[in-house]
Each structure stands twice: as C-alpha cells, then as structure tokens.
Write a protein that holds these residues in place. Structure first.
Motif, PDB file in Angstrom:
ATOM      1  N   ILE A 178      41.154  40.170  43.233  1.00 27.11           N
ATOM      2  CA  ILE A 178      40.652  40.957  44.358  1.00 27.11           C
ATOM      3  C   ILE A 178      40.368  42.393  43.935  1.00 27.11           C
ATOM      4  CG2 ILE A 178      41.277  41.910  46.613  1.00 27.11           C
ATOM      5  CD1 ILE A 178      42.823  39.268  47.093  1.00 27.11           C
ATOM      6  N   ASP A 179      41.232  42.955  43.099  1.00 28.62           N
ATOM      7  CA  ASP A 179      41.003  44.320  42.605  1.00 28.62           C
ATOM      8  C   ASP A 179      39.725  44.395  41.765  1.00 28.62           C
ATOM      9  OD1 ASP A 179      43.283  45.186  43.853  1.00 28.62           O
ATOM     10  OD2 ASP A 179      44.535  45.119  42.050  1.00 28.62           O
ATOM     11  N   LEU A 180      39.507  43.376  40.923  1.00 28.09           N
ATOM     12  CA  LEU A 180      38.343  43.391  40.042  1.00 28.09           C
ATOM     13  C   LEU A 180      37.047  43.258  40.825  1.00 28.09           C
ATOM     14  CD1 LEU A 180      39.647  41.183  37.084  1.00 28.09           C
ATOM     15  CD2 LEU A 180      39.172  43.636  37.022  1.00 28.09           C
ATOM     16  N   ILE A 181      37.035  42.388  41.826  1.00 33.41           N
ATOM     17  CA  ILE A 181      35.791  42.171  42.561  1.00 33.41           C
ATOM     18  C   ILE A 181      35.522  43.286  43.570  1.00 33.41           C
ATOM     19  CG2 ILE A 181      36.014  39.677  42.289  1.00 33.41           C
ATOM     20  CD1 ILE A 181      36.752  39.461  45.208  1.00 33.41           C
TER      21      ILE A 181
ATOM     22  N   PHE B 170      27.074  42.085  43.477  1.00 42.00           N
ATOM     23  CA  PHE B 170      28.322  41.535  43.999  1.00 42.00           C
ATOM     24  C   PHE B 170      28.998  40.724  42.901  1.00 42.00           C
ATOM     25  CE2 PHE B 170      25.068  38.393  45.395  1.00 42.00           C
ATOM     26  CZ  PHE B 170      25.553  37.252  44.760  1.00 42.00           C
ATOM     27  N   PRO B 171      30.291  40.407  43.054  1.00 38.87           N
ATOM     28  CA  PRO B 171      31.040  39.747  41.985  1.00 38.87           C
ATOM     29  C   PRO B 171      30.785  38.244  41.912  1.00 38.87           C
ATOM     30  CG  PRO B 171      32.473  40.216  43.839  1.00 38.87           C
ATOM     31  CD  PRO B 171      31.155  40.855  44.157  1.00 38.87           C
TER      32      PRO B 171
ATOM     33  N   ASP C 296      24.747  30.402  34.677  1.00 38.25           N
ATOM     34  CA  ASP C 296      24.101  31.622  34.204  1.00 38.25           C
ATOM     35  C   ASP C 296      23.239  32.251  35.296  1.00 38.25           C
ATOM     36  OD1 ASP C 296      25.329  30.978  31.850  1.00 38.25           O
ATOM     37  OD2 ASP C 296      23.518  30.220  30.878  1.00 38.25           O
ATOM     38  N   MET C 297      22.573  31.407  36.087  1.00 32.08           N
ATOM     39  CA  MET C 297      21.767  31.940  37.181  1.00 32.08           C
ATOM     40  C   MET C 297      22.659  32.569  38.253  1.00 32.08           C
ATOM     41  SD  MET C 297      18.712  31.395  36.113  1.00 32.08           S
ATOM     42  CE  MET C 297      19.426  31.596  34.464  1.00 32.08           C
ATOM     43  N   ALA C 298      23.868  32.042  38.445  1.00 33.37           N
ATOM     44  CA  ALA C 298      24.804  32.640  39.402  1.00 33.37           C
ATOM     45  C   ALA C 298      25.206  34.040  38.944  1.00 33.37           C
ATOM     46  CB  ALA C 298      26.041  31.758  39.559  1.00 33.37           C
ATOM     47  N   VAL C 299      25.450  34.194  37.655  1.00 31.26           N
ATOM     48  CA  VAL C 299      25.787  35.520  37.120  1.00 31.26           C
ATOM     49  C   VAL C 299      24.621  36.489  37.337  1.00 31.26           C
ATOM     50  CG1 VAL C 299      26.296  36.808  35.009  1.00 31.26           C
ATOM     51  CG2 VAL C 299      27.462  34.635  35.461  1.00 31.26           C
ATOM     52  N   ALA C 300      23.404  35.993  37.112  1.00 32.23           N
ATOM     53  CA  ALA C 300      22.234  36.840  37.339  1.00 32.23           C
ATOM     54  C   ALA C 300      22.087  37.190  38.817  1.00 32.23           C
ATOM     55  CB  ALA C 300      20.972  36.121  36.846  1.00 32.23           C
ATOM     56  N   ARG C 301      22.364  36.227  39.690  1.00 28.06           N
ATOM     57  CA  ARG C 301      22.275  36.476  41.142  1.00 28.06           C
ATOM     58  C   ARG C 301      23.264  37.571  41.549  1.00 28.06           C
ATOM     59  NH1 ARG C 301      21.363  37.420  45.850  1.00 28.06           N
ATOM     60  NH2 ARG C 301      21.040  35.928  47.539  1.00 28.06           N
ATOM     61  N   GLY C 302      24.466  37.519  41.004  1.00 25.63           N
ATOM     62  CA  GLY C 302      25.441  38.550  41.305  1.00 25.63           C
ATOM     63  C   GLY C 302      25.013  39.919  40.802  1.00 25.63           C
ATOM     64  N   ALA C 303      24.424  39.954  39.603  1.00 22.00           N
ATOM     65  CA  ALA C 303      23.972  41.233  39.051  1.00 22.00           C
ATOM     66  C   ALA C 303      22.849  41.828  39.895  1.00 22.00           C
ATOM     67  CB  ALA C 303      23.516  41.040  37.607  1.00 22.00           C
ATOM     68  N   LEU C 304      21.909  40.985  40.333  1.00 22.42           N
ATOM     69  CA  LEU C 304      20.801  41.469  41.150  1.00 22.42           C
ATOM     70  C   LEU C 304      21.279  41.943  42.522  1.00 22.42           C
ATOM     71  CD1 LEU C 304      18.181  38.709  40.291  1.00 22.42           C
ATOM     72  CD2 LEU C 304      18.006  41.118  39.680  1.00 22.42           C
ATOM     73  N   GLY C 305      22.254  41.215  43.083  1.00 16.90           N
ATOM     74  CA  GLY C 305      22.768  41.567  44.402  1.00 16.90           C
ATOM     75  C   GLY C 305      23.927  42.539  44.374  1.00 16.90           C
TER      76      GLY C 305
END
Length: 737
Positions: free
Chosen positions: A216-219, A359-360, A348-357
């Motif tokens: 929780i702290d990290l996200i 969010f963690p 990998d696409m989930a990681v990209a989605r988080g980076a674009l949005g």
C-alpha cells in the motif's frame, strides 16, 4: 444508448468543423469527417459515419502530429450521428495508440479489442419489468400470492419474476392484465453493486500484514512503479494484494481496479473470494461469458459503475473510466501472451497501461518471470516478499527419480518410487496428484506396418489419440476424426498403435494399480469450465483420492488433503530449443509441487526424469530458486537474449508455396544493415504446413537500446509482399512454432 443527433435532423455544417474518426477495422490511421460543429464532438465521442459503403460506429480520435495533411472540407463526409454514451476516456485512447505502435498492428485493430463486445453501445430496447400496483384481483391463488410477494423486491422482468416466485410467466401477465402489477421500463444491464473497501478481510499473519502495508505504501507514491509481490506457494498473496485493491478503491469514489488471472478455471472460484472480501459481486470478463453478460460488463465499465473487474487478458482492453490499479496474478504465466489477432503480452501491456495512466501495477507470483526479476534487480520495479506459507504450513520436499536407474515396468509409465509415493499417500488417508502436461491418451499414433504417422489434413501436426472418446484430435487446428480400424496409407487392419503417454494413459494405469481409489482426470479436453470447476471442488473437498491432471491444476488451487505429487515426465518442457524452456519448466513444476502440503499435513513431490542432472531440475530439488534465476539471467546476458536484448519474429505464410519462398527470399535480400541488429532466416517454421498454408520465419535480434520496431518497419517497407502471402509481426515472441 441511442442516437441523439442524426444527419437528417442536423443542418449542413456551417463552420467546417473537422474531426478525426477511428473505426475498429485494420486501419493505421483515423480519417477526417465533418461535424455540425466541432464543439460537442471532442475526442472519445462515439459516432456513426459512412466508411466506404457501410455505416459504422467509430470514435472521435485525437489529432496526432504524425497524421497526413488535412483533406479539403469539400471532399469530407459528414458525421451522421453522435451516440448517447459516455465517451471513451483519454487514457484508453492513449493506450490504443501505444499498443498499436509497440505491437506494429493497425490502430483500428487495437481499437477493435476495446469495442469487441459488438452491440454494447445499443442495448435491447423495449424491455419491461413489473412492480406491485397496489390492487389485488378478486381471485387469488398460491402462485399469484407468490408472484406478488416476489414483486415487492424490485422491478423484475416477467421471466425473472416468474422464476423468483416459482410460477409461470402466464401468471405474471395475468396479474398485469388485472391491474395488480404495473409495467415499467427496465435496464437490461443493471449496474454492479459497489464494492465496500472498508469491509474487513480475512485475518492476516504478521508477515502478510507487513507485506500489505509495504504494498500500500509503494502504490501510494506520487509516481508509483510496478511492484512485484513475490511469495512462495501457499503464502497467501491473494489476501495481501486484495488489501491493495481496497486501498485503490478507497482513494476515490469513481476509482476502478482490475485483477487479471491467466485462465477461466481460476476466475470462477476467485469471484467468490472477491464477493466475500468486498461484499459485492465483481464484474467478470472472460471467454465463457454469454453475449448479454459481456454487454453488461462492457457498458458498466464504460460508465464507471463497474468498479472492480476480474478477468482474463482481454479485460485489459475494457473501456475504463478511471482505472487506478491493475493486479496481474501469476504474472509469469505464458497464458498472458495473445498469439492470434493483435499479438501482445498482457503482463507487459498492463505495465504500460499503468505508466500511461500514472497508477500502480502489482505483479504477483511464487515463480516470477526472469524479465520481472531483472527489472526488480535493476531498480525499475519495487518488491514486497512473503517467505513463509500461511498458517505454519511447510513447503513440500522435492526429490528426483532417475528413470535410467529406476525405470517403470514394461508398458507402464510410473516408476516404482512414484507408485510407492501414491501408495503411502493413500494409506495415510491423503490425496495424490499425478501430473503430466500432455492431453489425451497418446501424443502420436503410428502404423507399425508402414511407419506412417497420423497427421491432420493439410498440416504437419500429429493427431493425438483420445481413447475415452475413440477419436484422433489435432490440438493446433481443432481437426477431429474417429480412430480408424485400418491404416489410411497401407490399409493394414489393427496396425495403428499409440506412442507415448497422455493423461488418459496415465489414468488407465492408475485404474489398474489402484482400482479402489476414487480417480478423476482434469484436462481442457476432458471437461468444460463447469466440469473443471466441479472436479477442482471435489478435489478440494476430499472426494477424489487420485487426480491425474495437466497444467490446469498447477496454480491458484488449494487442496488441504493433498500430500503427494508425482510428475510423470519432468523433462517434457525442456525439449524444443525454446529460449524460456528451463524457466518455464521451473515455474510449472514448482507450482505443481506447491499444491502439496498447503495445510497441516506435510507434502512431498517426486519428479521422474531421464536428465536428473539438468540445472533446472537440480534447482527444483534443492529449492534454490534465486541461484537458478541468477544462472539463467547470466546465460541470457551473455547471449544478448531477452531481457538483455530484444527479439521480433516475422512469419510469412501462404497457400502458394512457390510465392512464399519467393517472398521469403525478397525479405532476406531487403534486410537493412545496422550495428547491434541481426536477422536470422528465412527458415521453415517448426510446423511448416498448417491448415493448408506453408510458413517461413525470420527472427530479429537487437541490443536493448535499439528501437526494434523502427528497424523492423524500415526493413518491411523495403520488402514487397505478394497479395497471396500474409505477414505477421510478433514483438517479444514467446513461441516459435
């Protein structure tokens, strides 16, 4: 959701309002159209317009800097209608653009992944429900009483009301005709109940509590990075990351969260755990849903009322309003790789989605992928760990059986030590699992007279015998036929023999050895989703003594009384020269062995192997995962292979073999020279002929710092492609068949 503006109602465009529209077709760009006014047709608005001879639904798309020069207004077609639906969120459109650029597939094909629900924007109209009108007919019957009582719970359709009351629909309609029930329009896709993030979850161990707090702290950081939740099998990772889900949902009233699972078999029981934790049913998304269910989920994700989604890899492309967290459970699973249509790796696409949005993204696994481990080591990802099993359970002891020294009896597949392990488990009142990741009875059927092998029509794929159904099946093309009495080549009767074991053959041996034991076979061929769930539930409840299973059993399942796991062929995954063969073998066998000893009773596993000295098997037996991953990483680094280099595969295929070879030679001649880039091929694909098409492959290898997409794009522009030859690009390939 209906049209609110039509071409007939609207005056001719006065200000030349120009918008770009992207359609869910294999299109690389959005096209210019004229709107009555550009105001109100902002990017994301769903519109209907003509494209060629057809009227299609598309999305108003943001103008990009790399678009072609604008077309003259006089040549543009008008927007025919704007649809009354929540617009597509900017983050989703950015994601579509990013995925298209990364995978090198058309932008419209990626949009099709978002719009795959078909008619979800236009739900059925005219649906009617009924509520009590306050009047009571003169003649009452028990069925009428039941219907009126059921109607007190809210507006329901005639079918739903009749089912709830245990009556027929005619009773409902008769009460409506008598004025006792009042009709009322109903939405066929009711919103999902809101999850309660403050609802108490299961009691966590001190280690789980510490991991949940760290997660929780990290996200919660301003610029969160992906987080690996690394925990041994049985450590209780699910309950930990559900605390992170609760924190994400608690952060904003419209926040949405997605939990991705690799298989349907995991999705169904997981929904119950979600409902218990949050007091509400989540929105489920997977291939086993009916059209009406898919429409409901799609619409409610779009309008934001579906706040918690659980789904397979395609759930990543739902039209979220405000996605704030993605959890990728079993992140190492190859099932996250989509091999048909738009080819992508969902993790990998989930990681990209988080980076674009911004969010963690939480990646959870007991056997994380080497790519993820290297990202943690290099500081790109964070990590939280669970090093002990929940409740004091111990990890199973794993040992190897050298099949060269202790082979099975002739005609059998289970070695004496493995059979003894099953005997001891049953004698102690426990359960045993026999694992073989090969469906059917035998992987090959051969004629002992002429030596011909049974293959699928127009393919170089072997037919797998399924003796329970007396059929031969191709697991690549889906072709199926009854097993013939005679060889189709030499006509010898009774000459077709099965070679090698599948789970059905192991089950046959188990029936001979342990006839009194309750046995079951678990594979995707032998059962559908409902049957798979029933078998897994029966195993969990102790109603099965010996389960013979494929990889369906390997992950996410808890069998309290399972004390012994026997792996029939530990060498199988090491064949074929796959880059990730050793890594996948470690992951799969570790997960399978980890099914044992998850409760009070200790467990053990035996792995049959003809190569027990293989480093991956020695690592499994010693339990030293980190040492194995370090050695695997060093091997990849020395060869410049992923994750230390980049791969892209190019597949050419055609029904015209001569044209295919000509196209392959043109591609070879067009390969650009570039420092740090190599192209291998052309070479016949391992399965050269499939469904009547012949196939040739190239493999591109580059350094990590090279833009492999730009290199491939430059190359393919120089290679002319005949119309009879198709070309598929796979960035970051996982299989080479």
């Amino acid at each position: 959701m209906r049209d609110t503006r039509t071409a007939a109602d609207a005056p001719a465009p006065r200000d030349g309002g120009r918008v770009k529209v992207l359609f869910p077709l294999p299109l690389y760009k959005a096209y210019d159209y004229l709107a009555e006014t550009s105001a109100g047709l902002a990017p994301g608005v769903w519109v209907r317009a003509r494209f060629g001879p057809n009227r299609l639904v598309g999305v108003v798309w943001p103008a990009r800097e790399d678009e072609e020069p604008a077309v003259e207004p006089a040549k543009l077609k008008p927007i025919e209608a704007a649809l009354d639906a929540p617009p597509l969120a900017p983050a989703v459109m950015d994601f579509v653009d990013w995925v298209a650029a990364y995978t090198m597939f058309p932008r419209g094909s990626v949009l099709r992944l978002v719009m795959r629900s078909g008619d979800a924007l236009a739900p059925p109209e005219g649906l009617v429900g009924y509520r009590p009108a306050g009047a009571r007919p003169a003649r009452m019957t028990p069925q009428r009483e039941a219907v009126l009582a059921a109607a007190e719970g809210g507006v329901l359709s005639a079918r739903a009301l009749a089912a709830k009351a245990g009556a027929s629909e005619s009773v409902v309609r008769a009460l409506a005709a008598a004025g006792a029930l009042a009709p009322e329009p109903i939405d066929p896709d009711p919103p999902f109940p809101a999850p309660d993030p403050d609802r108490p979850g299961k009691a966590l161990s001190p280690e789980q509590q510490a991991a949940a707090r760290r997660l929780i702290d990290l996200i919660a950081r301003e610029k969160p990075r992906p987080v690996l939740l690394d925990g041994v099998t049985g450590a209780g990772k699910t309950e930990v990351y559900l605390e992170a889900v609760a924190a994400a949902l608690r952060a904003a009233p419209d926040a949405q969260a997605l939990v991705m699972l690799p298989e349907i078999a995991l999705t169904l029981p997981f929904l119950k755990r979600i409902a218990e934790r949050f007091g509400a049913e989540p929105a489920a998304w997977h291939s086993d849903l009916g059209a009406a269910q898919r429409r409901r989920v799609w619409r409610r994700v779009l309008d934001g009322s579906a706040r918690l989604v659980v789904g397979a890899r395609s759930a990543l492309f739902l039209p979220y309003r405000n996605l704030r967290l993605i959890v990728v459970d079993e992140e190492h699973e190859a099932a996250y790789k989509q091999e048909d249509g738009v080819i992508y790796q969902a993790r990998d696409m989930a990681v990209a989605r988080g980076a674009l949005g911004r969010f963690p993204v939480v990646l959870a696994s007991a056997t994380p992928s080497l790519e993820t481990v290297v990202n943690v080591d290099q500081g790109r990802y964070e990590m939280a760990r669970l090093e002990a099993r929940y409740g004091g359970a111990r990890l199973p002891d794993i040992a190897l059986v050298d099949m060269r020294r202790e082979p099975p009896e002739p005609g059998r597949w289970l070695s004496p030590p493995l059979a003894q392990g099953v005997d001891e488990a049953l004698a102690a009142g426990g359960q045993a699992l026999l694992f073989l990741n090969r469906r059917g009875y035998a992987p090959l059927t051969i004629c002992r007279r002429c030596g011909s092998r049974m293959k699928a029509p127009d393919s170089d794929t072997w037919l797998v015998e399924h003796r329970f159904e007396n059929r031969l099946v191709c697991h690549h093309t889906g072709f199926s036929m009854p097993k013939p009495e005679a060889c189709p080549v030499c006509n010898a009767v009774g000459a077709l023999v099965a070679c090698g074991p599948g789970v059905e053959r192991v089950a046959e041996e188990a029936a001979e050895r342990w006839p009194q034991a309750r046995r079951a076979v678990l594979s995707s061929d032998a059962a559908g989703p409902a049957q798979i769930r029933a078998i897994l539930d029966a195993m969990r409840d102790g109603e099965i003594d010996i389960l013979i299973a494929t990889q369906l059993v390997a992950k996410g399942h808890h069998f309290p009384n399972l004390v012994f796991v026997g792996v029939v062929d530990a060498d199988m995954g090491l064949a074929g020269g796959d880059l990730r063969a050793a890594e996948r073998t470690y992951q799969l066998l570790s997960q399978v062995a980890g099914r044992a000893g998850r409760a009070e009773r200790p467990g053990r596993a035996l792995l049959q192997s003809f190569s027990p000295d293989a480093p991956v098997l020695q690592a499994l037996a010693s339990g030293d995962r980190d040492l194995f991953l370090a050695a695997e990483a060093e091997s990849r680094r020395l060869t410049g292979s992923p994750p230390y280099g980049r791969f892209a595969a190019i597949l050419l295929r055609s029904r015209n073999e001569a044209l295919l070879k000509e196209a392959a030679e043109r591609h070879r001649a067009a390969v650009p020279r570039a420092d740090g880039a190599e192209v291998w091929g052309p070479a016949p694909a391992p399965i050269y002929r499939l469904r009547g098409e012949t196939r040739m492959r190239f493999l591109v290898k580059t350094r990590r710092d090279i833009d492999i997409q730009a290199y491939v794009r430059t190359w393919l522009k120089r290679a002319r492609l005949p119309g009879a030859v198709r070309r598929v690009v796979d960035i970051d390939p996982y299989t080479f068949l």
